[in-house]
Design a protein around this motif. Structure first.
Motif, short mmCIF file in Angstrom:
data_model
loop_
_atom_site.label_atom_id
_atom_site.label_comp_id
_atom_site.label_asym_id
_atom_site.label_seq_id
_atom_site.Cartn_x
_atom_site.Cartn_y
_atom_site.Cartn_z
N ASN A 13 0.82 -1.21 0.00
CA ASN A 13 0.00 0.00 0.00
C ASN A 13 0.86 1.27 0.00
N ASP A 14 2.16 1.13 -0.18
CA ASP A 14 3.06 2.28 -0.15
C ASP A 14 2.78 3.22 -1.32
N LYS A 15 3.04 4.49 -1.10
CA LYS A 15 2.84 5.50 -2.16
C LYS A 15 3.93 5.42 -3.23
N ASP A 16 5.06 4.83 -2.89
CA ASP A 16 6.19 4.71 -3.82
C ASP A 16 6.07 3.41 -4.61
N ASP A 17 5.89 3.53 -5.92
CA ASP A 17 5.71 2.35 -6.77
C ASP A 17 6.90 1.39 -6.71
N VAL A 20 6.44 -0.78 -3.68
CA VAL A 20 5.38 -1.76 -3.94
C VAL A 20 5.92 -2.89 -4.82
N LYS A 46 -7.66 -1.76 2.93
CA LYS A 46 -6.91 -0.99 1.94
C LYS A 46 -7.02 -1.65 0.56
N ASN A 48 -5.46 -1.18 -2.26
CA ASN A 48 -4.21 -1.57 -2.92
C ASN A 48 -3.66 -2.89 -2.37
#
Length: 95
Positions: A13-17, A20, A46, A48
């Motif tokens: 669920n991290d904002k940084d691809d 992920v 979540k 994602n």
């Protein structure tokens, strides 16, 4: 230090691809060891995490994930539904 499976699942669920993708790669390499925690992750709040867990279960290809993936076919997110459908199809094709 290596991340635990639970830590890797949270990283989905991290904002940084890049984070992920790294977590997905590590979880896929863990294979069968990651199946049960990924099945549990399908019920995450979540989106994602649900989506990525479904995708990974398809890649790991363990038939015991199918019942949990089928429950996602009613998910509120179209992306999650689609991911679950793809994972189920992948597992059934390989079976």
């Amino acid at each position: 230090m290596e991340n635990t499976i639970d830590e890797l699942i949270e990283m989905l669920n991290d904002k940084d691809d890049f984070v992920v993708e790294d977590a997905k790669g590590q979880l896929e390499l863990k294979g069968e060891e990651a199946v049960d925690p990924l099945i549990d992750a399908l019920s995450s709040r979540k989106k994602n995490i649900r989506l990525n867990a479904a995708t990974l279960l398809g890649a790991i290809d363990d038939e015991k994930a199918i019942p949990a993936l089928e429950k996602l076919l009613d998910d509120e997110s179209g992306y999650v539904k689609s991911g679950a459908q793809s994972a189920i199809a992948t597992i059934q094709r390989k079976a």
